[in-house]
Design a protein around this motif. Structure first.
Motif, PDB file in Angstrom:
ATOM      1  N   LEU A 101       0.636  -0.850   0.004  1.00 31.70           N
ATOM      2  CA  LEU A 101       0.049   0.143  -0.093  1.00 31.70           C
ATOM      3  C   LEU A 101       0.544   1.274   0.434  1.00 31.70           C
ATOM      4  CD1 LEU A 101      -2.819   1.349   0.085  1.00 31.70           C
ATOM      5  CD2 LEU A 101      -2.410   1.260   2.794  1.00 31.70           C
ATOM      6  N   ILE A 102       1.966   0.947   0.698  1.00 31.25           N
ATOM      7  CA  ILE A 102       2.689   2.213   1.290  1.00 31.25           C
ATOM      8  C   ILE A 102       3.555   2.700  -0.206  1.00 31.25           C
ATOM      9  CG2 ILE A 102       5.037   3.180   2.272  1.00 31.25           C
ATOM     10  CD1 ILE A 102       3.509   2.327   4.884  1.00 31.25           C
ATOM     11  N   GLY A 168       2.279   2.774  20.661  1.00 31.51           N
ATOM     12  CA  GLY A 168       2.718   3.272  19.504  1.00 31.51           C
ATOM     13  C   GLY A 168       3.040   2.492  18.170  1.00 31.51           C
ATOM     14  N   MET A 169       2.710   1.294  18.498  1.00 33.04           N
ATOM     15  CA  MET A 169       2.308   0.485  17.144  1.00 33.04           C
ATOM     16  C   MET A 169       1.500   0.599  16.089  1.00 33.04           C
ATOM     17  SD  MET A 169       5.394  -1.123  17.740  1.00 33.04           S
ATOM     18  CE  MET A 169       5.274  -2.568  16.020  1.00 33.04           C
ATOM     19  N   ILE A 170       0.507   1.530  16.342  1.00 30.44           N
ATOM     20  CA  ILE A 170      -0.457   1.653  15.310  1.00 30.44           C
ATOM     21  C   ILE A 170       0.026   3.230  14.876  1.00 30.44           C
ATOM     22  CG2 ILE A 170      -3.023   3.204  15.150  1.00 30.44           C
ATOM     23  CD1 ILE A 170      -3.772   2.313  17.781  1.00 30.44           C
ATOM     24  N   MET A 175       5.323   4.486   9.993  1.00 31.12           N
ATOM     25  CA  MET A 175       6.101   5.568   9.779  1.00 31.12           C
ATOM     26  C   MET A 175       7.505   4.591   8.898  1.00 31.12           C
ATOM     27  SD  MET A 175       5.607   8.425  10.621  1.00 31.12           S
ATOM     28  CE  MET A 175       3.860   9.937  11.392  1.00 31.12           C
ATOM     29  N   LEU A 176       7.349   3.972   9.890  1.00 33.25           N
ATOM     30  CA  LEU A 176       8.662   3.148   9.628  1.00 33.25           C
ATOM     31  C   LEU A 176       8.889   2.596   7.679  1.00 33.25           C
ATOM     32  CD1 LEU A 176      11.398   2.380  10.764  1.00 33.25           C
ATOM     33  CD2 LEU A 176      10.338   0.249  11.372  1.00 33.25           C
ATOM     34  N   TYR A 177       8.026   1.908   7.895  1.00 30.15           N
ATOM     35  CA  TYR A 177       7.495   1.857   6.315  1.00 30.15           C
ATOM     36  C   TYR A 177       7.354   3.196   5.244  1.00 30.15           C
ATOM     37  CZ  TYR A 177       6.366  -3.042   7.908  1.00 30.15           C
ATOM     38  OH  TYR A 177       6.092  -4.794   8.094  1.00 30.15           O
ATOM     39  N   LEU A 218      11.619   8.267   7.988  1.00 30.08           N
ATOM     40  CA  LEU A 218      12.597   7.218   8.415  1.00 30.08           C
ATOM     41  C   LEU A 218      12.636   6.689  10.332  1.00 30.08           C
ATOM     42  CD1 LEU A 218      12.637   4.253   8.288  1.00 30.08           C
ATOM     43  CD2 LEU A 218      15.849   5.018   7.158  1.00 30.08           C
ATOM     44  N   THR A 219      13.090   8.347   9.927  1.00 26.37           N
ATOM     45  CA  THR A 219      13.905   9.128  11.457  1.00 26.37           C
ATOM     46  C   THR A 219      12.654   9.180  12.285  1.00 26.37           C
ATOM     47  OG1 THR A 219      15.251  10.395  10.288  1.00 26.37           O
ATOM     48  CG2 THR A 219      14.596  10.770  12.397  1.00 26.37           C
ATOM     49  N   THR A 220      11.535   9.429  12.053  1.00 25.43           N
ATOM     50  CA  THR A 220      10.208   9.665  13.284  1.00 25.43           C
ATOM     51  C   THR A 220      10.373   8.262  12.951  1.00 25.43           C
ATOM     52  OG1 THR A 220       9.658  11.527  11.646  1.00 25.43           O
ATOM     53  CG2 THR A 220       8.414  10.060  13.216  1.00 25.43           C
TER      54      THR A 220
END
Length: 649
Positions: A101-102, A168-170, A175-177, A218-220
């Motif tokens: 999706l991303i 946090g896992m929401i 964000m990482l992806y 990625l930083t976030t």
């Protein structure tokens, strides 16, 4: 029927991705405008189809459809709605769908914001992204189908991993992806430029904003993951050198080098081949992270256990993408021009040295991550490579990189006279050395590592402050005029570099001066740490939506004055019968007070662990400053002008 609609949407998305990945790239080679024109509508159609599939899976979770195997494996009727939605990407199949999706989101963004690009260049970029999408959609449809049915349907689900049942896992995985997958744009632009032979300053200018945006995400994402580990795992750590953490950190290091290399390529025409190689490596490391997390070769709090077929598929995909792109680079690299010349002492030299150090640091992390896997595969037994290795290898590489960060902005392009450079940096050097010597003596004891950490932190802060002073007050113009005249990209650099200084200061202080105690406490007992008194008032039973917990109440006072109350919990998730620790934390700008509740002991006592964490919040403040600096650079006037010109055309 909803899961079948989602499955069918993925099949259609694969067919569309095939069209997007083949016809436009052939059309660009042949000069066929009609085939090149397929790229944009195909990218948008693929995005809509994957969005439809994602919403079908989210609906299955929200509606508690346990006839879908993935839903039954990662949800439960007692799971709150927000965690049922987050469970969509809480397991292997759903996280791949989120990745797809991303990727389609980045692709459709390129299709909308690339009007200023030549038609053949845009077609090649979207085609390369379509080819990547084919790999992930094939992976899902062959060995990782999120819509696979469970017949007969389960009465209830197995529940989501309690570690992931956290707000946090929401936000952390998306964000990482966004950062991981965002490097696919820089990768696609580089491959398109190699195919078309258009490796000039314009190519770097097109790639730079996309790379910065991916780096910001990625930083976030890394910051959010670090913060999640700090408060969720219950022992006060914020970075573990966990293999999956490393998998996200390696692309960040190479992406940081790529941003600076793109700046040199855009402004001076240098580093073209190096910049292309960094773009290939940044995305390749993102794919490698996918392999590490999803192939089952790792054991980690983040990794998904899975079967060997999946690992084999990803490994083949990895070899095709990385091998193909490096082969193309090797073929085209000799034709890439050298660019402008520069002296040994110049801004280009400092940026190149910094890039090399960042790349070598990424290689050292890669070696520490993969070495145990290779050793195990060769029958050498299982070993663990932990913080001692990374601290001894990574820190010596990053120390000169951080030092050069303070020097680079003062150096001129092409040639920087050394005496002039020394003159401009003398005050910052004096302040940094004095602080590194005096501050540890004031706070307790001086050690080489404390001195080095404080020197580097104050070196970055002092050089950045000096840069600000010289820009605003030494030019002869009013500081208000100079503030307006400075570009947003310059201000973004200043804030991001300050963020690095704040981050290094936070890391140094918390690692040097944190303290902890593990105590046995009855209700009414008092523990003492760092001048604070921690009183266990009592422990009571509480019920959550899908867990029961023992919640402690710990009053914290100093000199008889109450400062705060901590509420650590020991939870037991009823479906999985898995215990979890929820820390009680009182965050502060100068320090955190942190308590975790252990197991109940005999005669009503409890095991309690208490931590004092000075400046730990500065670690995440520094990361947020880096991300904000990236966003500010992204809003620079030249990128806005690109957009306006595109809209005008």
């Amino acid at each position: 029927m909803i899961p079948e609609i989602g499955h069918f949407a993925l099949i259609l998305a694969l067919l569309v991705a095939f069209v997007q990945g083949t016809f436009p790239i052939i059309g660009a080679a042949r000069g066929n405008a009609a085939w090149m024109g397929l790229a944009k509508p195909a990218a948008r159609a693929q995005f809509l189809l994957i969005v439809l599939a994602f919403f079908c899976l989210a609906y299955a979770f929200a509606a508690k459809d346990y006839s879908v195997l993935y839903v039954a494996s990662n949800s439960n009727s007692q799971l709150p709605l927000q965690f049922r939605i987050a469970a969509v990407w809480g397991g292997h199949e759903g996280s791949l769908l989120l990745w797809a999706l991303i990727l389609s989101l980045w692709t459709v963004a390129v299709s909308f914001f690339s009007k200023h690009l030549p038609d053949d260049m845009r077609a090649r970029i979207l085609a390369v992204m379509g080819l990547i999408s084919i790999g992930f959609l094939l992976f899902m449809l062959t060995v990782s189908n999120p819509f696979e049915r469970l017949i007969p349907a389960a009465m209830d689900g197995r529940d989501l991993n309690p570690l992931l049942q956290d707000p946090g896992m929401i936000f952390h995985p998306p964000m990482l992806y966004m950062g991981y997958v965002g490097f696919s744009v820089a990768f696609a632009i580089s491959i398109a430029a190699l195919l078309g032979g258009q490796l000039d300053a314009a190519w770097a200018r097109w790639s730079r904003p996309w790379t910065i945006l991916a780096w910001v995400f990625l930083t976030t994402g890394i910051m959010a993951g670090s913060n999640w580990a700090y408060y969720e795992l219950g022992w006060g750590g914020w970075w573990f050198w966990d293999a999956v953490e490393n998998a996200s950190f390696m692309p960040w290091l190479v992406g940081t080098a790529l941003i600076h290399s793109l700046a040199v390529t855009e402004k001076r025409g240098s580093f073209k081949a190096w910049t292309v190689l960094l773009a290939i490596c940044a995305f390749s490391l993102s794919l490698l992270g996918t392999f590490l997390v999803r192939s089952g070769v790792l054991t980690s709090v983040h990794a998904f256990a899975t079967d060997p077929r999946r690992g084999l598929f990803i490994l083949i995909f990895l070899v095709v993408v990385i091998g193909g792109s490096l082969a193309l680079f090797a073929w085209r690299a000799p034709k890439i021009g050298r660019g402008g010349k520069f002296d040994v002492v110049s801004r280009e030299s400092f940026l190149l040295a910094n890039n090399v150090l960042l790349a070598v640091a990424a290689i050292s992390v890669l070696l520490g991550t993969l070495y145990p896997l290779f050793l195990d595969a060769l029958g050498g037994g299982k070993i663990s490579v932990g913080p001692p290795y990374f601290d001894s290898v990574f820190v010596p590489l990053m120390a000169p990189a951080v030092f050069l960060m303070g020097v680079g902005p003062f150096a001129r392009w092409k040639q920087a006279p050394l005496p002039e450079l020394a003159l401009r940096l003398r005050w910052a050097l004096g302040v940094s050395v004095a602080t590194a010597i005096v501050l540890p003596l004031i706070l307790g004891q001086w050690t080489p590592m404390k001195g080095l950490g404080l020197f580097l932190a104050f070196w970055v802060i002092a050089t950045t402050a000096n840069l600000l002073y010289q820009r605003l007050f030494v030019t002869g113009k009013s500081w208000q005029t100079q503030v307006k005249a400075a570009s947003r990209s310059w201000w973004g650099m200043v804030i991001a570099h300050l963020g690095i200084g704040i981050f290094v200061l936070g890391v140094t202080i918390v690692k040097s001066y944190e303290s902890e105690i593990a105590v046995r406490m009855h209700p009414g007992d008092v523990a003492h740490l760092a001048g604070y008194d921690f009183t266990l008032n009592g422990v009571k039973e509480v019920k959550g939506a899908n867990y029961s917990a023992a919640r402690g109440e710990i009053s914290v006072s100093r000199n008889g004055v109450q400062k705060t109350v901590l509420f650590p919990e020991k939870r037991l998730y009823t479906v999985t019968n898995m215990p979890m620790t929820e820390a009680g934390i009182s965050p502060g700008i100068l320090h955190d007070l942190y308590a975790s509740l252990g197991e109940p002991l005999d005669d009503g006592a409890w095991s309690v662990r208490i931590y004092y964490k000075p400046l730990v919040e500065w670690i995440w403040i520094g990361c947020l400053m880096m991300a904000f600096g990236g966003l500010l650079a992204l809003s620079d006037r030249r990128y806005r002008l690109q957009k306006r010109r595109a809209e005008a055309n």
